[in-house]
Write an enzyme that holds these catalytic residues in place. Structure first.
Site, short mmCIF file in Angstrom:
data_model
loop_
_atom_site.label_atom_id
_atom_site.label_comp_id
_atom_site.label_asym_id
_atom_site.label_seq_id
_atom_site.Cartn_x
_atom_site.Cartn_y
_atom_site.Cartn_z
N ASP A 36 0.80 -1.32 -0.30
CA ASP A 36 0.00 -0.35 0.24
C ASP A 36 0.60 1.42 -0.18
O ASP A 36 1.55 1.18 0.75
CB ASP A 36 -0.96 -0.39 1.16
CG ASP A 36 -1.55 1.03 1.13
OD1 ASP A 36 -1.87 1.31 0.21
OD2 ASP A 36 -3.02 0.16 1.50
N ASP A 37 0.92 2.19 -1.25
CA ASP A 37 1.72 3.20 -1.58
C ASP A 37 3.08 3.05 -1.18
O ASP A 37 3.76 4.08 -0.59
CB ASP A 37 0.97 4.55 0.14
CG ASP A 37 -0.22 4.61 0.39
OD1 ASP A 37 -0.71 4.47 -0.75
OD2 ASP A 37 -0.07 5.48 1.24
N CYS A 72 -5.64 5.21 -3.40
CA CYS A 72 -5.86 3.70 -2.85
C CYS A 72 -6.85 3.25 -3.60
O CYS A 72 -6.97 1.59 -4.15
CB CYS A 72 -5.66 3.05 -1.21
SG CYS A 72 -4.46 4.03 -0.75
N ASP A 321 -0.45 -0.47 -5.16
CA ASP A 321 -2.10 -0.26 -5.44
C ASP A 321 -1.28 1.71 -6.21
O ASP A 321 -1.46 1.88 -7.61
CB ASP A 321 -2.42 0.64 -4.67
CG ASP A 321 -2.05 0.80 -2.94
OD1 ASP A 321 -1.26 1.09 -2.93
OD2 ASP A 321 -3.41 0.90 -2.18
N ASN A 322 -0.08 2.53 -5.31
CA ASN A 322 0.06 2.94 -5.80
C ASN A 322 1.29 3.57 -5.46
O ASN A 322 2.15 2.80 -4.38
CB ASN A 322 -0.70 4.96 -5.74
CG ASN A 322 -1.12 4.77 -4.32
OD1 ASN A 322 -2.70 4.43 -3.97
ND2 ASN A 322 -0.74 5.51 -4.11
#
Ligand code: NAG
Ligand code: NAG
Ligand code: NAG
Ligand code: NAG
Ligand code: NAG
Ligand code: NAG
Ligand code: NAG
Ligand code: NAG
Length: 579
Positions: A36-37, A72, A321-322
């Site tokens: 995540d991130d 997200c 996700d990003n």
């Protein structure tokens, strides 16, 4: 085209069919690790030796992999549907424009990857964060569809490293109160043990399986009751809290630069003072520490796969996700921008027939990953996919690289609606972070073009300006040239490409130049730059523009639309608008 998609599977399937008599084990398992991130550009991978050992050294690293929306929930919806955010219209983390309720109201809960996999005879398992706003009030309204076994993190405790709430199958939510001193119930460790439980279930059941593992690291801690801001630095497992003393955010040219850069609110940011920079370095170390439990999860996962003898028939996909920035362009920690730190994310794939210890610069996006998974298990692509199965076997990558009529894509479409979120003690939310952008990359060029909702434009030549500090569209660059042409000539092509991409669907997302040149003689920027198209691109008035900054995909504020106002090049006629 179809043959290209199906042939590798046929070969794979034949191979397994010949070597194994049990039909049910012939189709490969898929394990999808989603952080995540996690950045690619702030060197987080360098601090994950076990990921290097099992994935980078044993698999293929896609260094030009992009998320198409740097937030997200929208990014995850794109991942699990194979559709661009403008086609899911899940564009935010919470209603009305996003979150789990929007995913449901868009009809996607019955039409996304795990549902398709189950229909194809797969067992499907998922642990960790699925979507934002899947919460202690929405978890059963309705239940998330598609999973044989699931254990989801629920809001508002999703990003609580030591006080997560999990919700298993159709059971009510359970709070996992932890302890920062002892390390008890550390979110990532709980995710790992639950994931290994599902792995055991999958093996026992004997069907081919998909297992999604989505720890929250290295996302910020959110909603800690005593915190002074909503988003605070992530918390590591107790065993990792003293690592990396003195490590700092890499001091690249774009880190807290003397001169402002970027567009709109980014350009207005003040230079960060020493206190702020020191805090951001601490924030960075906490991210690296939080990732250590993920690194250990990867190691334990591979030990289990090896013990079960599954490595010859399992694809392991690792991505985030990003991306993330800390201090670049003077930005406080966060994502949501279209700059490289936020959109170019890690992607590593390991599995049978995948080249080991190699990197590829094929341009790929999150929109391509659901198509890739269906392709790997031998299913046809869905007609509404906005992406294409990524070549992952050695021979396919070689074929895609070779210049031919069916050249692999050279673009990544990036879009965003809403608020720019600054995290950490000095973070702040910034309105009007709505923009459309396109990355175009090949051996000849490396460009980023963006149009913001206030109609500011940016164009960077990353082959000379890798940190995106000097937009070629600023008045000070009036004399600049790009690819030996006037900048405006290249910009006119990029704008038309973006006009198609901002509302593309299916094939027009995959082969956008074909919408502009239906005869099929233009499939790259180089070809579009041919001087015979100068008039077509440079004299027309239909440009990407906005009439207003909105928080969501409100088409009426987004100016000309390709389908109604767009242009098509017709041989003979110089240019003509569609009527
Ligand atoms: C991976 O490749 C690099 C060079 O590209 C080489 O130095 C390294 O030894 C290789 N590692 C493994 C585990 O094969
Ligand atoms: C931990 O989560 C529970 C709900 O699951 C909540 O009641 C409690 O207040 C939380 N504790 C802290 C310290 O946030
Ligand atoms: C962790 O959370 C589980 C689930 O609520 C609970 O049963 C267990 O006692 C917790 N462990 C510790 C050490 O607090
Ligand atoms: C955490 O564990 C420590 C050491 O066992 C204990 O002293 C402390 O009270 C615990 N904290 C909480 C909130 O349970
Ligand atoms: C928050 O602060 C209160 C009051 O100081 C304290 O009792 C509580 O333990 C703190 N909670 C956490 C999670 O630190
Ligand atoms: C440093 O910058 C932060 C954020 O703008 C501000 O809150 C703080 O007061 C500044 N500190 C000093 C010592 O100037
Ligand atoms: C944001 O956009 C709206 C609508 O386009 C505009 O009215 C407002 O002034 C903008 N706000 C800022 C801070 O630029
Ligand atoms: C996207 O969703 C929003 C919120 O429901 C809605 O207002 C908007 O019209 C939708 N956009 C499109 C293009 O359907």
């Amino acid at each position: 085209m179809l043959l290209k998609r199906v042939l590798p599977f046929l070969i794979l399937w034949l191979g397994f069919a010949l070597s194994q008599s049990d039909q049910s084990t012939t189709r490969p398992n898929i394990i999808f690790l989603l952080t995540d991130d996690q950045d690619l550009h702030l060197e987080s991978l360098n601090y994950m030796p076990l990921l290097k050992k099992h994935l980078l050294n044993e698999g293929t690293f896609y260094t030009k992999h992009y998320c198409t929306i740097a937030l997200c929930c929208p990014a995850r919806v794109t991942l699990w549907t194979g559709k661009a955010a403008h086609n899911t219209n899940v564009t935010d983390v919470n209603p009305p424009y996003g979150g789990y309720p929007k995913f449901v109201s868009q009809g996607l809960n019955s039409d996304y990857l795990p549902v398709w996999l189950q229909a194809a005879g797969y067992n499907t398992y998922y642990v960790g964060k699925l979507f934002n706003a899947l919460s202690t009030t929405t978890w059963n309204a309705p239940f998330v569809a598609g999973w044989t076994g699931s254990d989801f993190l629920l809001d508002p405790y999703t990003y609580r490293y030591y006080n997560a709430t999990f919700q298993r199958n159709h059971d009510p939510p359970v709070s996992y109160g932890g302890n920062y001193s002892t390390g008890a119930n550390y979110s990532t460790d709980v995710v790992a043990s639950k994931a290994f439980g599902f792995l055991d279930d999958g093996v026992k059941d004997g069907k081919p399986f998909f297992l999604g593992i989505a720890p929250i690291a290295p996302h910020s801690e959110v909603g800690e009751p005593n915190a002074t801001s909503e988003f605070t630095e992530p918390l590591p497992a107790a065993r990792h809290k003293y690592l990396f003393q003195g490590v700092q955010v890499p001091r690249s040219q774009s880190f807290n630069p003397d001169m402002p850069s970027g567009a709109s609110w980014v350009r207005a940011l003040p230079r960060q003072n020493d206190t702020n920079v020191a805090y951001n370095d601490h924030f960075y170390r906490q991210r690296l520490r939080a990732l250590q439990a993920v690194d250990e999860l990867v190691d334990d996962l591979f030990a289990k796969l090896e013990a079960y003898g599954l490595l010859d028939n399992t694809y392991i996909i690792y991505t985030a996700d990003n991306g993330y920035h800390i201090g670049q362009h003077r930005l406080q920690p966060g994502k949501t921008t279209g700059y490289e730190e936020d959109v170019n994310v890690p992607l590593v794939i390991r599995g049978p027939g995948v080249a080991k210890n190699v990197t590829t610069e094929l341009v790929t996006t999150h929109t391509d990953l659901s198509p890739t998974i269906l392709d790997l298990i031998g299913l046809s692509p869905r007609p509404d996919f906005d992406g294409l199965a990524i070549p992952i076997h050695v021979t396919e990558i070689q074929r895609a690289k070779r210049s031919s009529k069916q050249k692999w894509q050279e673009h990544a479409n990036v879009e965003f609606w809403g608020v720019g979120i600054g995290e950490g003690t000095y973070g702040d939310n910034t309105l009007n972070n709505t923009y459309k952008a396109v990355r175009v990359l090949s051996e000849e060029y490396n460009l980023y073009y963006a149009v913001w909702c206030n109609n500011e434009h940016e164009l960077y030549d990353l082959s000379n300006d890798q940190f995106q500090l000097n937009s070629l569209l600023l008045p000070s660059q009036a004399q600049a040239t790009l690819l030996d042409y006037p900048v405006s000539k290249v910009a006119s092509r990029l704008d038309a490409l973006l006009l198609v991409l901002k509302s593309c669907k299916g094939d027009s997302c995959i082969e956008p130049w074909l919408s502009l040149h239906p005869q099929g003689d233009v499939s790259t920027l180089t070809q579009a730059l041919n001087s015979k198209y100068d008039e077509f691109y440079e004299r027309q008035e239909v440009k990407v523009k906005y009439t207003k900054c909105e928080l969501g995909y409100l088409i009426g504020s987004e100016g000309p639309q390709f389908l109604t106002d767009g242009l098509i090049y017709r041989d003979g006629a110089s240019w003509s608008a569609w009527t």
